[in-house]
Structure formats: structure tokens, C-alpha cells
Scaffold this motif. Structure first.
Motif, mmCIF file in Angstrom:
data_model
loop_
_atom_site.group_PDB
_atom_site.id
_atom_site.type_symbol
_atom_site.label_atom_id
_atom_site.label_comp_id
_atom_site.label_asym_id
_atom_site.label_seq_id
_atom_site.Cartn_x
_atom_site.Cartn_y
_atom_site.Cartn_z
ATOM 1 N N GLU A 73 -18.607 1.101 -3.191
ATOM 2 C CA GLU A 73 -17.407 1.257 -3.081
ATOM 3 C C GLU A 73 -16.561 2.724 -3.086
ATOM 4 O O GLU A 73 -16.012 2.888 -2.378
ATOM 5 C CB GLU A 73 -16.622 0.543 -4.226
ATOM 6 C CG GLU A 73 -15.235 0.527 -4.247
ATOM 7 C CD GLU A 73 -14.352 -0.039 -3.137
ATOM 8 O OE1 GLU A 73 -13.570 0.412 -2.503
ATOM 9 O OE2 GLU A 73 -14.915 -1.359 -2.674
ATOM 10 N N GLN A 133 -8.606 -4.621 -5.671
ATOM 11 C CA GLN A 133 -7.274 -4.900 -5.226
ATOM 12 C C GLN A 133 -6.168 -5.379 -6.320
ATOM 13 O O GLN A 133 -5.263 -6.351 -5.836
ATOM 14 C CB GLN A 133 -7.269 -5.774 -3.841
ATOM 15 C CG GLN A 133 -7.891 -5.103 -2.689
ATOM 16 C CD GLN A 133 -7.365 -3.929 -2.214
ATOM 17 O OE1 GLN A 133 -5.919 -3.792 -1.730
ATOM 18 N NE2 GLN A 133 -7.790 -2.651 -2.341
ATOM 19 N N LYS A 151 0.774 -1.005 0.112
ATOM 20 C CA LYS A 151 0.165 0.024 0.169
ATOM 21 C C LYS A 151 0.855 1.252 0.147
ATOM 22 O O LYS A 151 2.169 1.074 0.190
ATOM 23 C CB LYS A 151 -0.853 0.192 1.300
ATOM 24 C CG LYS A 151 -1.789 -1.195 1.409
ATOM 25 C CD LYS A 151 -3.049 -0.787 0.664
ATOM 26 C CE LYS A 151 -4.162 -1.919 0.692
ATOM 27 N NZ LYS A 151 -4.709 -2.514 -0.605
ATOM 28 N N LEU A 156 -10.895 4.435 -10.575
ATOM 29 C CA LEU A 156 -10.509 4.248 -8.777
ATOM 30 C C LEU A 156 -11.289 2.960 -8.324
ATOM 31 O O LEU A 156 -10.682 2.576 -7.625
ATOM 32 C CB LEU A 156 -10.452 5.459 -8.246
ATOM 33 C CG LEU A 156 -9.271 6.320 -8.428
ATOM 34 C CD1 LEU A 156 -9.658 7.773 -8.049
ATOM 35 C CD2 LEU A 156 -8.308 6.179 -8.312
ATOM 36 N N LEU A 180 -14.047 8.036 -2.771
ATOM 37 C CA LEU A 180 -13.278 8.500 -4.174
ATOM 38 C C LEU A 180 -13.369 9.698 -4.881
ATOM 39 O O LEU A 180 -12.484 10.135 -5.772
ATOM 40 C CB LEU A 180 -13.287 6.995 -5.013
ATOM 41 C CG LEU A 180 -12.940 5.583 -4.213
ATOM 42 C CD1 LEU A 180 -13.227 4.356 -5.213
ATOM 43 C CD2 LEU A 180 -11.233 5.736 -4.010
ATOM 44 N N GLY A 232 -5.573 2.858 -7.338
ATOM 45 C CA GLY A 232 -6.610 2.693 -6.623
ATOM 46 C C GLY A 232 -6.423 1.696 -5.733
ATOM 47 O O GLY A 232 -7.053 1.222 -4.568
ATOM 48 N N SER A 233 -5.988 0.447 -6.157
ATOM 49 C CA SER A 233 -5.605 -0.695 -5.795
ATOM 50 C C SER A 233 -4.511 -0.667 -4.631
ATOM 51 O O SER A 233 -4.575 -1.841 -3.758
ATOM 52 C CB SER A 233 -5.393 -1.832 -6.830
ATOM 53 O OG SER A 233 -3.909 -1.757 -7.069
ATOM 54 N N TYR A 234 -3.926 0.232 -4.633
ATOM 55 C CA TYR A 234 -2.969 0.541 -3.380
ATOM 56 C C TYR A 234 -3.241 1.415 -2.277
ATOM 57 O O TYR A 234 -2.426 1.941 -1.533
ATOM 58 C CB TYR A 234 -1.659 1.140 -4.224
ATOM 59 C CG TYR A 234 -0.994 0.127 -5.233
ATOM 60 C CD1 TYR A 234 -0.868 -1.260 -5.011
ATOM 61 C CD2 TYR A 234 -0.196 0.879 -6.253
ATOM 62 C CE1 TYR A 234 -0.021 -1.679 -5.861
ATOM 63 C CE2 TYR A 234 0.510 0.089 -7.187
ATOM 64 C CZ TYR A 234 0.491 -1.233 -6.795
ATOM 65 O OH TYR A 234 1.239 -1.940 -7.847
ATOM 66 N N ILE A 235 -4.787 1.846 -2.417
ATOM 67 C CA ILE A 235 -5.220 2.712 -1.233
ATOM 68 C C ILE A 235 -6.084 1.898 -0.277
ATOM 69 O O ILE A 235 -6.588 0.908 -0.908
ATOM 70 C CB ILE A 235 -5.720 3.861 -1.595
ATOM 71 C CG1 ILE A 235 -6.800 3.643 -2.749
ATOM 72 C CG2 ILE A 235 -4.704 5.054 -2.114
ATOM 73 C CD1 ILE A 235 -7.757 5.101 -3.188
ATOM 74 N N ASN A 236 -6.299 2.331 0.913
ATOM 75 C CA ASN A 236 -7.139 1.761 1.630
ATOM 76 C C ASN A 236 -8.573 2.502 1.815
ATOM 77 O O ASN A 236 -8.712 3.257 0.862
ATOM 78 C CB ASN A 236 -6.689 1.849 3.428
ATOM 79 C CG ASN A 236 -6.334 2.957 3.653
ATOM 80 O OD1 ASN A 236 -7.121 3.875 3.337
ATOM 81 N ND2 ASN A 236 -5.404 3.446 4.402
ATOM 82 N N LYS A 237 -9.411 2.124 2.437
ATOM 83 C CA LYS A 237 -10.979 2.541 2.410
ATOM 84 C C LYS A 237 -11.196 3.649 3.411
ATOM 85 O O LYS A 237 -12.385 3.890 3.504
ATOM 86 C CB LYS A 237 -11.935 1.305 2.562
ATOM 87 C CG LYS A 237 -11.653 0.282 1.836
ATOM 88 C CD LYS A 237 -12.588 -0.781 1.345
ATOM 89 C CE LYS A 237 -12.403 -1.730 0.555
ATOM 90 N NZ LYS A 237 -12.998 -1.948 -0.883
ATOM 91 N N ARG A 246 -9.852 -0.121 -6.432
ATOM 92 C CA ARG A 246 -9.782 -0.447 -5.217
ATOM 93 C C ARG A 246 -10.582 -1.670 -4.773
ATOM 94 O O ARG A 246 -10.190 -2.484 -3.805
ATOM 95 C CB ARG A 246 -10.396 0.933 -4.334
ATOM 96 C CG ARG A 246 -10.101 0.558 -2.675
ATOM 97 C CD ARG A 246 -10.271 2.149 -2.000
ATOM 98 N NE ARG A 246 -11.830 2.507 -2.046
ATOM 99 C CZ ARG A 246 -12.394 3.465 -1.217
ATOM 100 N NH1 ARG A 246 -11.648 4.159 -0.672
ATOM 101 N NH2 ARG A 246 -13.585 3.419 -1.306
#
Length: 457
Positions: A417, A68, A5, A61, A250, A241-246, A65
Motif C-alpha cells: 500500500e 478508505q 476526496k 496513512l 506514501l 490518508g483515506s481521502y487521497i488517491n493512489k 488509504r
């Protein structure tokens, strides 16, 4: 294997903006703005960024996310059983490789010009000689290949160090330096004698100028620029987007990225217009603006070498921030698809990208007889056309339809999401627009790109 991340939100925003901030902001934006009458065009452009670019960026994004994964696997993870959305991974991969087939060469030019400016090789040359320097460079395949290889090794080397230690750390440093350099250059340009005419042209809307070229043409140009500036549609934004948390919604993140991207384009105009007006130079078209017009402007300036070197370092950073971002995507494709290590993905792709980049280099010299899009065109024009006029709009359409259609991921899951975390919500009331009108606009940009290229010269 746990997915790495970003270490900070700033890192994510700067890197995603770095991917979007490329040479289009710096040479295409000022030129198109100049052509369509300055400030009035900028207003239309910003409007289209909000209504076209933003929703598609949020969609891309969200896909990244939620899955992942990179575009190599994101549709496989999210699509309904039995549907064929995952076929698009090949389009996304093709887009990333094709973009790098010419971008590595142009980034190499920037590096070469940093060296030429810093070593004073333009000093004392007249306008024709400066133009000759650019032509001379493109006639030397060995020289261009050398600089292209340096770019590929440098950027893959940064990616090999990992997401946080390599990509994030280096891009943060570059983007912050880029903003500082731009502000210094802009202040210098704005204070040049005679520069205020350029400022007036750039900042005071003159709707009469829009009419000169035809309002319709200006609107289409603004739509196209807004659309292409964000590098949407090939999974290059989805990967981040796949490297960030929730933690954050967005929509707000997409606005931050778009705002940074636009700020760079606008400041580029503040550097270029006052300087061109101060020295009576036409802020001419495309690459010639950067490699021919501006070296002439710096030549006429006090301490021109210093300003010129700063400018090309800034251009170099703008170019390689995109290269690093796309290389990261290419590496992620490889590791997601084959399960190989990051190091192995880097080593194989160094060879692949160098080989794929050669046609662009040779298109200016040994293969210059190959003119795929008519007289005067070359391999670079063809590669750019395939990416900009085909893969970006069609890919954006895929992401958009995937998120809004019940045959895809669907509106409910997409907004669920996008709205997870704190910050600005993706508004529900735009559903009709995003589902029915926006896809038609994107399709129209795609079709009109072909018509204007081949039928309405």
C-alpha cells in the motif's frame, strides 16, 4: 455512499500538516529548545523525527488509504478474520475527544488575545500587570466558555460545509496565511537590535549546553517532542490518508507533511528567540511564554500592537487548523459507525464537544481545588497527560504493530500500500528496525513518561 476526496495534493499536504502543526510547535518546541541549549537540541530532534515519526506516519496513512475509512472502521476492514485489532477504534475515538476537551479552550484563549492585542489592552501595562491579565482571564468561566463555544461552532461550521468546500478550502487559506505571517514576523524579529544573540543561541550548536541538563534528558526530550509533534496514534492522520488517491507513494507524502511541520516549529523559534534576547526576556516555560512573556515583548516594540495582533492571529490559525482536522476525524467516526449524515454528525457533536470542554474551563476557577497530578496541576494537565503520555504512544504502537506483524495486516500488505503510485519507496531494508526496535522505543517513551511524571521529580 462514495467517499469524498481532496481536490488537490497541496490540499492534502497542507491539511495533514495543519493537523500536526499545533501549539506544541509554537510554544513547546521553542521552550524545550531553549531549555536544552538551542541548535544542538534541534539536530537531535530532527534525527528522531526521521527515525521515529516518519515510519509511524507512513503506517497510519497506509491504514487510512487502504481501508478508505476512519479509525472507526479501518481495522475492521483490514484485520485478519477473528482478530481483535478493531477494538482500538475506542482508543482512537477517546484520543480525539480528549484532545478537543482542552484544545478548544486554548484556541479560545488565542482568539481572545487577538482581540485584546488589536484593541490595545496591553499598552502601558508592566510585566506583572500583563501576567495579571492572563490570570484574570482564567478566573472568568463565563468568558472562557463563550470563546470556547465560538471555536466549536466556527470549526464544526467549516466541517459541515464538506471536505473540499469547507475543510480543504479554509485550511488551505489559513495555512498559506500562516506561513506568510510567520515569515513576516521572523524577518522582523531577526532584525531587532540585539536579536542576533538569540539567533546565535538558536542556530549555532553548542554541545556543552546539552551536557548541562544531562545528555540523556535532552535526548529523551527530543524523542518526546518529535513523537508528539505529529499527532500520531489516534487516527487523526489516517483519516486524511483515506481521502487521497493512489497516485503517490506514501513515504514522500509523509516527508512533505513532516517537513512542513518542522519548518513551522523552526520558524517559530526564529520569531521567539531573537525577540526574547533583544528585550532580555527568558523564553520561559509553556503557556506563560505565549500569554505573558510575548505580550511584554510586543509592548516594548515599535508598533507592538500590530506585531502582537499578527502573532496571535498566527497562533489562532495554528490552533484551529488542528481543531478542524480533529473535528473532521470525529465526524468521520460518526458517519462510518452509524451511517448518519455529515450534518447530523456535526449537530450532535457540537453539543457533545461543548459539554466535554467544560471541565477544562472550570479547572482554572470553580474546580481549581481539584489537582489530579499533584499540587498546582489542573484538569487541563490531566487531559493532556492522558492524551500525550498514553493514547498517542500506545495508539502509535497499535498502528505500527498492525502494519508489521503477521498477526495484523502484515509487512507485505503494508509496504504494498505504502509503495503504490510514484515517488519515494518505503525502504525494505528498514524492516528489522521497524518491526523490532521501533516498537520498543515507543514503549520506552510511554513507560519513561510515567516514571518521569510520578517517580523522578
Amino acid at each position: 455512499m462514495k467517499r469524498e476526496k481532496f481536490s488537490s495534493r497541496l490540499g492534502f499536504i497542507l491539511i495533514s500538516a495543519g493537523c500536526a502543526i499545533g501549539l506544541g510547535n509554537v510554544w513547546r518546541f521553542p521552550y524545550v529548545t531553549g531549555k536544552y541549549g538551542g541548535a544542538a537540541f534541534v539536530l537531535i530532534y530532527i534525527f528522531f523525527l526521521l527515525v521515529l515519526g516518519l515510519p509511524i506516519m507512513v503506517a497510519e496513512l497506509a491504514v487510512g488509504r487502504a481501508s478508505q475509512k476512519s479509525a472507526a472502521k479501518s481495522f475492521d476492514v483490514l484485520e485478519p478474520k477473528g482478530s481483535k485489532w478493531h477494538w482500538y477504534k475506542w482508543g482512537a475515538m477517546a484520543g480525539n475527544y480528549l484532545l478537543m476537551m482542552f484544545y478548544t479552550t486554548i484556541a479560545g484563549w488565542m482568539l481572545y488575545y487577538v482581540y485584546k492585542m488589536a484593541s490595545g489592552q496591553f499598552t502601558g501595562l508592566n510585566a506583572d500587570q500583563v501576567a495579571g491579565e492572563f490570570t484574570g482571564m482564567t478566573q472568568q468561566p463565563g468568558l472562557m466558555t463563550g470563546f470556547m463555544v465560538v471555536i466549536v461552532l466556527l470549526c464544526f461550521g467549516i466541517c459541515a460545509m464538506g471536505l473540499q468546500k469547507g475543510v480543504e478550502r479554509v485550511t488551505k487559506f489559513m495555512m498559506i496565511s500562516l506561513f506568510i505571517m510567520m515569515i513576516v514576523l521572523a524577518v522582523h524579529s531577526v532584525t531587532l537590535k540585539g536579536g542576533h544573540e538569540g539567533l546565535k543561541f538558536y542556530l549555532l550548536p553548542d554541545f556543552g549546553k546539552l551536557q548541562e541538563h544531562g545528555l540523556w534528558e535532552a535526548i529523551y526530550a527530543a524523542m518526546g517532542q518529535a513523537f508528539f509533534t505529529l499527532s500520531l496514534g489516534i487516527g487523526a492522520i489516517a483519516i486524511f490518508g483515506s481521502y487521497i488517491n493512489k497516485e503517490r507513494r506514501l513515504t514522500g507524502e509523509a516527508i512533505s507533511i513532516t517537513a512542513l511541520d518542522t519548518m513551522v516549529a523552526l520558524i517559530a523559534g526564529l520569531i521567539i528567540f531573537p525577540a526574547c534576547f533583544a528585550y532580555n526576556v527568558n523564553p520561559g516555560e509553556g503557556p506563560s511564554l505565549i500569554f505573558i512573556t510575548l505580550p511584554n515583548v510586543f509592548n516594548a516594540m515599535k508598533f507592538g500592537n500590530v506585531w502582537g495582533t499578527l502573532f496571535f492571529v498566527f497562533m489562532f490559525f495554528a490552533a484551529i487548523s488542528t481543531v478542524i482536522a480533529v473535528f473532521e476525524n470525529i465526524i468521520s467516526f460518526a458517519t462510518d459507525l452509524t451511517g448518519c449524515s455529515r450534518k447530523k454528525a456535526v449537530l450532535v457533536n457540537i453539543v457533545v464537544v461543548i459539554v466535554l470542554s467544560l471541565p477544562c474551563v472550570l479547572g482554572f476557577n470553580l474546580w481549581s481545588g481539584f489537582q489530579p497530578l499533584g499540587a498546582g496541576s489542573n484538569v487541563l494537565d490531566l487531559e493532556d497527560f492522558i492524551v500525550s503520555n498514553n493514547l498517542l504512544p500506545l495508539g502509535s504502537l497499535v498502528y505500527l504493530l498492525f502494519c508489521v506483524s503477521r498477526y495484523g495486516w502484515g509487512w507485505k500488505k503494508f509496504t504494498g500500500e505504502a509503495n503504490e503510485g510514484k515517488g519515494m519507496r518505503f525502504p525494505g531494508w528498514v524492516r528489522g528496525y521497524v518491526t523490532f526496535i521501533l516498537p520498543l522505543i515507543v514503549l520506552f517513551i510511554f513507560v519513561w513518561g510515567y516514571l518521569s511524571k510520578f517517580f523522578f521529580h
